[in-house]
Design a protein around this motif. Structure first.
Motif, PDB file in Angstrom:
ATOM      1  N   SER A 189       0.840  -1.195   0.000  1.00 38.75           N
ATOM      2  CA  SER A 189       0.000   0.000   0.000  1.00 38.75           C
ATOM      3  C   SER A 189       0.873   1.242   0.000  1.00 38.75           C
ATOM      4  N   SER A 190       0.293   2.338  -0.387  1.00 37.36           N
ATOM      5  CA  SER A 190       1.011   3.615  -0.402  1.00 37.36           C
ATOM      6  C   SER A 190       0.143   4.678   0.232  1.00 37.36           C
ATOM      7  N   LEU A 191       0.796   5.607   0.938  1.00 34.55           N
ATOM      8  CA  LEU A 191       0.082   6.678   1.622  1.00 34.55           C
ATOM      9  C   LEU A 191      -0.137   7.844   0.664  1.00 34.55           C
ATOM     10  N   GLN A 192      -1.360   8.369   0.678  1.00 36.13           N
ATOM     11  CA  GLN A 192      -1.695   9.497  -0.175  1.00 36.13           C
ATOM     12  C   GLN A 192      -1.591  10.798   0.619  1.00 36.13           C
ATOM     13  N   PHE A 193      -0.908  11.787   0.047  1.00 35.27           N
ATOM     14  CA  PHE A 193      -0.728  13.077   0.703  1.00 35.27           C
ATOM     15  C   PHE A 193      -1.605  14.130   0.032  1.00 35.27           C
ATOM     16  N   ALA A 194      -2.016  15.112   0.815  1.00 30.24           N
ATOM     17  CA  ALA A 194      -2.791  16.244   0.297  1.00 30.24           C
ATOM     18  C   ALA A 194      -2.457  17.477   1.132  1.00 30.24           C
ATOM     19  N   ASP A 195      -2.600  18.640   0.525  1.00 28.46           N
ATOM     20  CA  ASP A 195      -2.397  19.864   1.310  1.00 28.46           C
ATOM     21  C   ASP A 195      -3.653  20.172   2.117  1.00 28.46           C
ATOM     22  N   MET A 196      -3.434  20.831   3.273  1.00 27.69           N
ATOM     23  CA  MET A 196      -4.550  21.164   4.156  1.00 27.69           C
ATOM     24  C   MET A 196      -5.311  22.377   3.625  1.00 27.69           C
ATOM     25  N   PHE A 197      -6.249  22.833   4.403  1.00 29.31           N
ATOM     26  CA  PHE A 197      -7.085  23.971   4.013  1.00 29.31           C
ATOM     27  C   PHE A 197      -6.262  25.253   3.963  1.00 29.31           C
ATOM     28  N   TYR A 198      -6.861  26.271   3.383  1.00 32.41           N
ATOM     29  CA  TYR A 198      -6.201  27.567   3.217  1.00 32.41           C
ATOM     30  C   TYR A 198      -7.072  28.664   3.814  1.00 32.41           C
ATOM     31  N   SER A 199      -6.394  29.754   4.205  1.00 32.91           N
ATOM     32  CA  SER A 199      -7.110  30.972   4.601  1.00 32.91           C
ATOM     33  C   SER A 199      -6.777  32.070   3.593  1.00 32.91           C
ATOM     34  N   ASN A 200      -7.763  32.857   3.248  1.00 33.23           N
ATOM     35  CA  ASN A 200      -7.581  33.931   2.275  1.00 33.23           C
ATOM     36  C   ASN A 200      -7.645  35.278   2.974  1.00 33.23           C
ATOM     37  N   SER A 201      -6.785  36.176   2.555  1.00 31.70           N
ATOM     38  CA  SER A 201      -6.799  37.547   3.096  1.00 31.70           C
ATOM     39  C   SER A 201      -6.363  38.510   2.003  1.00 31.70           C
ATOM     40  N   ASN A 202      -6.830  39.754   2.146  1.00 29.45           N
ATOM     41  CA  ASN A 202      -6.459  40.786   1.182  1.00 29.45           C
ATOM     42  C   ASN A 202      -5.227  41.515   1.686  1.00 29.45           C
ATOM     43  N   SER A 203      -4.249  41.634   0.810  1.00 28.24           N
ATOM     44  CA  SER A 203      -3.008  42.304   1.198  1.00 28.24           C
ATOM     45  C   SER A 203      -2.482  43.082   0.010  1.00 28.24           C
ATOM     46  N   GLY A 204      -2.385  44.421   0.187  1.00 31.67           N
ATOM     47  CA  GLY A 204      -1.849  45.257  -0.885  1.00 31.67           C
ATOM     48  C   GLY A 204      -2.680  45.195  -2.139  1.00 31.67           C
ATOM     49  N   GLY A 205      -3.980  45.063  -1.982  1.00 33.03           N
ATOM     50  CA  GLY A 205      -4.861  45.040  -3.134  1.00 33.03           C
ATOM     51  C   GLY A 205      -4.988  43.675  -3.780  1.00 33.03           C
ATOM     52  N   GLY A 206      -4.292  42.669  -3.253  1.00 30.05           N
ATOM     53  CA  GLY A 206      -4.380  41.321  -3.808  1.00 30.05           C
ATOM     54  C   GLY A 206      -4.840  40.319  -2.758  1.00 30.05           C
ATOM     55  N   THR A 207      -5.131  39.136  -3.202  1.00 31.52           N
ATOM     56  CA  THR A 207      -5.563  38.075  -2.290  1.00 31.52           C
ATOM     57  C   THR A 207      -4.377  37.181  -1.963  1.00 31.52           C
ATOM     58  N   MET A 208      -4.199  36.938  -0.693  1.00 27.15           N
ATOM     59  CA  MET A 208      -3.106  36.070  -0.265  1.00 27.15           C
ATOM     60  C   MET A 208      -3.688  34.806   0.364  1.00 27.15           C
ATOM     61  N   GLN A 209      -3.259  33.660  -0.151  1.00 23.79           N
ATOM     62  CA  GLN A 209      -3.662  32.373   0.414  1.00 23.79           C
ATOM     63  C   GLN A 209      -2.547  31.834   1.295  1.00 23.79           C
ATOM     64  N   VAL A 210      -2.915  31.434   2.480  1.00 22.98           N
ATOM     65  CA  VAL A 210      -1.949  30.866   3.426  1.00 22.98           C
ATOM     66  C   VAL A 210      -2.371  29.438   3.746  1.00 22.98           C
ATOM     67  N   GLY A 211      -1.496  28.488   3.481  1.00 18.35           N
ATOM     68  CA  GLY A 211      -1.810  27.090   3.745  1.00 18.35           C
ATOM     69  C   GLY A 211      -1.526  26.695   5.177  1.00 18.35           C
ATOM     70  N   TYR A 212      -2.118  25.584   5.600  1.00 16.84           N
ATOM     71  CA  TYR A 212      -1.982  25.139   6.982  1.00 16.84           C
ATOM     72  C   TYR A 212      -1.305  23.770   7.083  1.00 16.84           C
ATOM     73  N   GLY A 213      -0.567  23.396   6.052  1.00 18.50           N
ATOM     74  CA  GLY A 213       0.277  22.227   6.198  1.00 18.50           C
ATOM     75  C   GLY A 213      -0.121  21.015   5.380  1.00 18.50           C
ATOM     76  N   LEU A 214       0.373  19.876   5.838  1.00 19.00           N
ATOM     77  CA  LEU A 214       0.245  18.600   5.121  1.00 19.00           C
ATOM     78  C   LEU A 214      -0.863  17.760   5.728  1.00 19.00           C
TER      79      LEU A 214
END
Length: 396
Positions: A37-62
């Motif tokens: 068997s093999s383990l499947q990896f995925a990225d965790m959820f993200y938070s979005n925020s506005n910074s300098g007129g753009g949207t910044m996504q920050v991830g929360y890990g593995l």
């Protein structure tokens, strides 16, 4: 920075799980029927925020998304044990545990227990089969350790009966005609053939004797142009050995017998008979269709139940449950059938399927897990150093 430490921790946890999966695969490299068997990896959820007129996504890990079984067929290796079975195809053997629950396995290391029931050598779970009516149940040889004898019903001959005898009244004698009664006792009889061409063209009167006692006289057998007349090529007698029930014996001259001119030379002789005595069980095996074959000392073979096999449509419908077993998680994606049909594959007797773990691939994955773990650890160390530096700045 606290967030970076948390993200690093998810990496440590994820790669620790990956290492555990690799360790389990490697440990079972010699386990028959094991599927890696093999383990499947995925990225965790993200938070979005506005910074300098753009949207910044920050991830929360593995994140880990579960394991996936690899059901590629492993190598089939010869063992010499007729009850070691492997499947060359997609099917799985069906077994039943002591609680009556059904499981599936590719590890066909079977034996018959003291009750004569076919079981797995790993955990004594019963191997399921199907009878002629399709009913599923255990495979057993209980009560089949011997097979009864069968009295001779047909005796066959081969050779030529001369149609040009100097003295037609002198019968052609066939000695040592063997018949067997139901108890397996052999009896040597004598057949006499007397030319009756004078009254019946191509005809021969058939008489059967045991010693000097005549068992009976049959109607004519007839030859046409030296070949047996299909409608008149068998002579039937009722034979009753001393102290036993009578049984019918047919003397068959329909094949391998001719009647051509050869002077006083006739080489007609006993060829074969179909009776046999009782016999003890000498061996048990399975053929490629998964049919139980029982062999007996008298040369007879008897067929029993066929192995009941399972097959799934999707990997989502199967999970490993230990003891070389797999369980169905979605019955709608499972099919029950027999070897040689519907993609279930063929049975290979005297062989076992080895683990399908690729050790070189596991070692490659091990290096990747190690590097990921080291990188995640380094993230935590760096974030910790930055926090220490921040605290030091505050003190100053």
């Amino acid at each position: 920075m606290i967030g970076s430490i948390y993200i690093g921790m998810t990496g440590l946890q994820g790669y620790s799980q990956g290492l555990r999966v690799i360790a389990n695969n490697t440990a079972n490299i010699n386990t028959p029927g094991y599927k890696g068997s093999s383990l499947q990896f995925a990225d965790m959820f993200y938070s979005n925020s506005n910074s300098g007129g753009g949207t910044m996504q920050v991830g929360y890990g593995l994140n880990t998304a579960g394991t996936v079984l690899n059901f590629e067929q492993g190598e089939l290796r010869q063992t010499g044990n007729d009850l070691d079975l492997a499947l060359d195809g997609q099917g799985l053997f069906t077994v039943q545990d002591s609680n009556g629950n059904l499981h599936y396995t590719r590890a066909g290391q079977f034996t018959f227990n003291t009750d004569g029931v076919l079981v797995s050598r790993v955990d004594q779970s019963k191997v399921m089969g199907q009878d002629a009516s399709g009913a599923i149940g255990e495979i057993s040889i209980a009560g089949l350790s011997t097979v009864e004898g069968k009295a001779t019903s047909t005796v066959k001959f081969a050779g030529n009966i001369s149609s040009s005898l100097t003295n037609p009244n002198e019968p052609v004698v066939v000695n040592s005609v063997k018949v067997i009664d139901a108890l397996g006792v052999e009896h040597m009889l004598t057949v006499k053939l007397t030319d009756e061409a004078a009254t019946t063209p191509g005809g021969w009167k058939v008489q059967l004797f045991e010693g000097i006692a005549e068992i009976g006289t049959a109607e004519h057998i007839i030859f046409q142009s030296g070949s047996p007349d299909p409608a008149n090529s068998t002579a039937t007698f009722t034979y009753q050995p001393l102290g036993l029930d009578a049984f019918s014996v047919a003397l068959d001259f329909s094949k391998d017998v001719t009647s051509y001119p050869s002077g006083n030379l006739s080489n007609i002789a006993f060829k074969s008979q179909d009776g046999y005595g009782p016999g003890a069980l000498t061996g048990v095996s399975f053929d490629s269709m998964g049919t139980l074959i029982m062999s007996y000392a008298n040369g007879q073979t008897v067929k029993g139940a066929r192995l009941s096999l399972g097959r799934f449509d999707s990997l989502d419908a199967v999970v490993a449950s230990g003891n070389n077993h797999f369980d169905a998680t979605n019955s709608l994606s499972w099919h029950t059938g027999l070897a040689g049909e519907g993609g279930f594959g063929n049975v290979r007797s005297g062989m076992v399927e080895l683990s399908n773990v690729d050790l070189s691939q596991e070692f490659s994955d091990l290096v990747i897990m190690q590097r990921g773990y080291q990188a995640s650890s380094q993230v935590i160390s760096t974030a910790n150093d930055m926090l220490q530096e921040l605290f030091q700045m505050k003190k100053n």
